[in-house]
Design an enzyme around this catalytic site. Structure first.
Site, PDB file in Angstrom:
ATOM      1  N   ASP B 111      21.865 -26.497 -21.912  1.00 37.28           N
ATOM      2  CA  ASP B 111      21.055 -26.852 -23.079  1.00 37.28           C
ATOM      3  C   ASP B 111      21.811 -26.443 -24.346  1.00 37.28           C
ATOM      4  O   ASP B 111      22.791 -25.688 -24.278  1.00 37.28           O
ATOM      5  CB  ASP B 111      19.682 -26.174 -23.027  1.00 37.28           C
ATOM      6  CG  ASP B 111      19.776 -24.661 -23.109  1.00 37.28           C
ATOM      7  OD1 ASP B 111      20.704 -24.077 -22.491  1.00 37.28           O
ATOM      8  OD2 ASP B 111      18.937 -24.031 -23.789  1.00 37.28           O
ATOM      9  N   GLU B 178      18.736 -21.559 -22.042  1.00 39.47           N
ATOM     10  CA  GLU B 178      19.375 -20.376 -22.608  1.00 39.47           C
ATOM     11  C   GLU B 178      19.095 -20.244 -24.102  1.00 39.47           C
ATOM     12  O   GLU B 178      18.860 -19.137 -24.602  1.00 39.47           O
ATOM     13  CB  GLU B 178      20.890 -20.440 -22.358  1.00 39.47           C
ATOM     14  CG  GLU B 178      21.602 -19.084 -22.512  1.00 39.47           C
ATOM     15  CD  GLU B 178      22.035 -18.769 -23.939  1.00 39.47           C
ATOM     16  OE1 GLU B 178      22.349 -17.608 -24.205  1.00 39.47           O
ATOM     17  OE2 GLU B 178      22.054 -19.684 -24.803  1.00 39.47           O
TER      18      GLU B 178
END
Lengths: 485, 485
Positions: B111, B178
């Site tokens: 991400d 994250e």
């Protein structure tokens, strides 16, 4: 003033009776005024503010006012969404022009604070709700300031009905931007001082409130306010405290240190020299506080806490009215949200203000503030950039509560309420008071109509019927006593 | 480690040559990854985050990974707009399962941070821009963390093309949250510690950066972070400073006083006992800082100011990495806007955090903080309500820079870059490092690919082609040296 006073009563009973008789009509007049949502801060409602000005013009015409003028103030300065937004006009009018009589200027404002039912109002804010059990009128503007404004009109109507001559010449000045900084008013007052307002002897303003809920007051003083900001600037952008914590001088550290040197927990201002400028408290002044209706409990109820700094009425009132205070308002540029953010703010701006009282000189206060803060910042040996500046100032105001106008208002109050009013000051400022005093060179009287719990800027704003009707009697009586003084 | 080291070189030139040969294909792979806007903090882009997971699964399949699993983590906890929002899956896969070989787990995240052209990007953030003159790849996620993630895939592809066997068993663990707090990851690591991750000998993470822009680094330490808030509550609602200034105890006054006792302008923490817990600096450790490539000028360039608290490289690095620091982040509940507002805030919450280092015990630190602040508040004799609490904590991490894994990474770095890497720590925290160490009971190596100026969370995020391609060589070489260790 703490004991009941004797004076020669004027034969005003017919006026008071007529006002009682006209009560239904007066309530209807207030209802019509409240129904116009003249919210000055909402650009989309600006036509309603203008509609309210026109409503007043129609009323003035019907009542026989002359020389009625709508003073246009031009476009509203930025920030605005509509660059062509026109300021609402100031409504001027005269009733009587007899050189043998004194001339009283009454100021009021016909705009109101915003209000939405969803904010928590129990009834529609712009539909007056008459609670006949409690004898209370609810609605936005009821007490601030449409009640007092139409109150002056009611006084004229009662005189007309009685066929009485007004004991003074009356000049009205009603503005439509009071809740939005009175834009354009100062300039207009300055411009008309030697024109429309030329013969004015006295300015009377009904735009504040009783201290409490039971005893009428006359207000002879206001504190001023000097508002400052301390700007401390370090890195070029906000930084991460993991990477930069411990290796750069953080602006927040400096700012908090400097702000901590301004005031102590007991409310004492720590900037050297400020108290030296405060006028000494005389015995006579001290005694003024004895009879005033107030208590620690009332303060606690108002603050919603047990956090009073003083344990007796007199100290509270003195610290609210005649001693300076310093409040730390906040910090711009620092993290201010909920939760946790590991930011080192790059530039922080601390905001604080000092409430001023006689005989603090505004410019000298600025100097003391700048000197103290500069010296405290220097002690830190910080590599950060530093600046302290005044954002705005407004002087304190104190009048003579023994002058003709106050004396007249006290007599009228005693006629109507059967009690000697408390002579009060206020902790906050009403800048227009100073403008009129300065530009017209005359005394100003603050003659409130509503109570301390009316909720002027809050939800469920109200005006008790007794305050409205007795308020009209007091305004009328005041004109007679002042006319004879 | 400050001088060049000699070691037995492995014959890795064919691998490095193959990686060079495959450069166009590797750049294309990164381009495809960047083109998927897998912004985990934007709920509307959640399908793109899932698309990115599926992209990785397809790549792993093509490269010959086995046991590929998409671990679903359930719905995202509040606050969310869509109560049924599913967390993106964690992608697991294996390459090789030979009991005779060591097993390396590589962690990365697929991400990215949000990015809009309007934020100030020179090119479309989700369309990779290859600047062939400067040999730089621009795009959101290029360095954080899609470059390193596909870097590991590139290493496998090069081995496949050469027909080489991988010197270790590889386990990949790629997460998609994250940038949004790694929701669900801790639980998954704990759950799989004795399952999917059972035979793991070493965890390697490429999710940080070189200290500067020219010299490769290996990272063996991170500071922890304990984040606190001080809550001071007075009146029942925000009050007007004109009316209440000077007569009630203001929460801001108390808070500023207490916050001013936490840290001084030189960055020294004033809470008694904190420094007593800090591990003494040994000569050996002190020498570690001698050779590291850094300067006051680099700090000034990074902070965009001349506000360094230290005048030499070593003190800066020590205070960034191995000494605690305290930052005042801001105040919730106070006035934080532009301009002037004469408010007495009713409830204010001061936020600060302490960066922790060996051997500070987190719980003991909390006790010292609570004791100090409680004692400082008591000194004020304030009637206001007071509370101090920990919002969150995360421990520091320090590894042994002389262990097999670091030594292998150092040799690979020297093979590729012709220089001994700097051994660095970081001032911030990477919580997943501690999770893997604790749950798997193995060493963790932080092996960064990008440079200190890549702009990981900023506009115009980039990865130099040399860092990308040499980074792939370093990752590959590391696996060989570690496999032989």
């Amino acid at each position: 003033m703490s004991t009941s006073t004797t004076y020669e009563k004027l034969p005003l009973q017919p006026l008071f009776d007529t006002i009682e008789e006209l009560k239904p009509k007066f309530i209807e007049r207030l209802q019509k005024a409240i129904a116009i949502p003249s919210v000055s801060s909402d650009e989309s409602l600006r036509p309603k503010v203008v509609e309210m000005a026109n409503f007043l013009v129609d009323e003035l015409k019907t009542l026989g006012f002359t020389d009625i003028q709508l003073k246009e103030l031009g476009t509203q300065p930025p920030p605005v969404q509509d660059a062509n937004l026109q300021l609402p006009p100031i409504v001027l009018g005269r009733f009587g022009n007899d050189p043998a009589k004194k001339t009283v200027l009454v100021y009021g404002h016909y705009d109101v604070q915003p209000a939405l039912k969803d904010d928590g109002w129990k009834t529609e804010p712009f539909t007056m709700h008459y609670d006949k059990e409690k004898e209370i009128l609810y609605g936005r503007g009821s007490t601030d300031d449409k009640g007092p404004v139409v109150g002056w009109l009611n006084v004229i109507e009662a005189h007309n009905k009685l066929g009485w001559e007004l004991p003074v010449n009356l000049v009205v000045c009603f503005e439509g931007m009071e809740e939005s900084g009175s834009l354009g008013l100062d300039e207009l007052v300055a411009k008309e001082a030697q024109n429309y307002f030329k013969k004015v002897d006295q300015v009377t303003i009904s735009d504040n409130y009783w201290l409490g809920t039971t005893k009428p007051v006359l207000t002879y003083g206001l504190r001023g306010c000097n508002y400052y900001q301390i700007i401390i600037e370090g890195p070029g952008a906000d930084l991460h405290s993991g990477i930069f914590g411990g290796i750069i001088a953080e602006p927040m550290t400096d700012l908090i240190k400097v702000m901590s040197t301004l005031v102590d927990g007991s409310g004492k201002i720590l900037i050297p020299g400020v108290y030296d400028m405060v006028a000494p408290l005389t015995d006579k002044e001290d005694q003024l506080y004895d009879s005033i209706d107030f208590s620690v409990e009332e303060l606690n109820a108002a603050s919603g806490s047990q956090t009073s700094l003083h344990d007796n009425k007199k100290d509270i009132l003195k610290h609210r009215w005649r001693f300076p205070s310093l409040s730390l308002h906040g910090i711009e540029g620092a993290f201010s949200g909920a939760g946790a953010k590991t930011v080192i703010p790059a530039k922080v701006v601390g905001k604080f203000s000092i409430r001023t009282v006689p005989d603090i000189e505004s410019k000298k206060l600025d100097d003391l503030v700048f000197q103290h803060i500069t010296s405290e910042f220097k002690k830190l040996n910080s590599p950060n950039k530093f600046k302290v500046e005044l954002i705005h100032d407004g002087n304190y105001w104190v009048s003579d509560p023994f002058n003709d106008s106050f004396t007249a208002a006290a007599k009228a109050t005693q006629d109507v309420w059967n009690v000697v009013p408390d002579f009060t000051r206020e902790g906050g400022s009403i800048p227009i008071t100073l403008t009129f005093e300065k530009e017209l060179g005359v005394d100003v009287l603050l003659l409130p109509m509503g109570r301390g719990d009316d909720g002027a800027h809050s939800i469920n704003e109200k005006l008790d019927v007794s305050n409205y009707i007795n308020g009209c009697k007091t305004l009328g009586g005041y004109l007679h006593y002042y006319g004879k003084a």
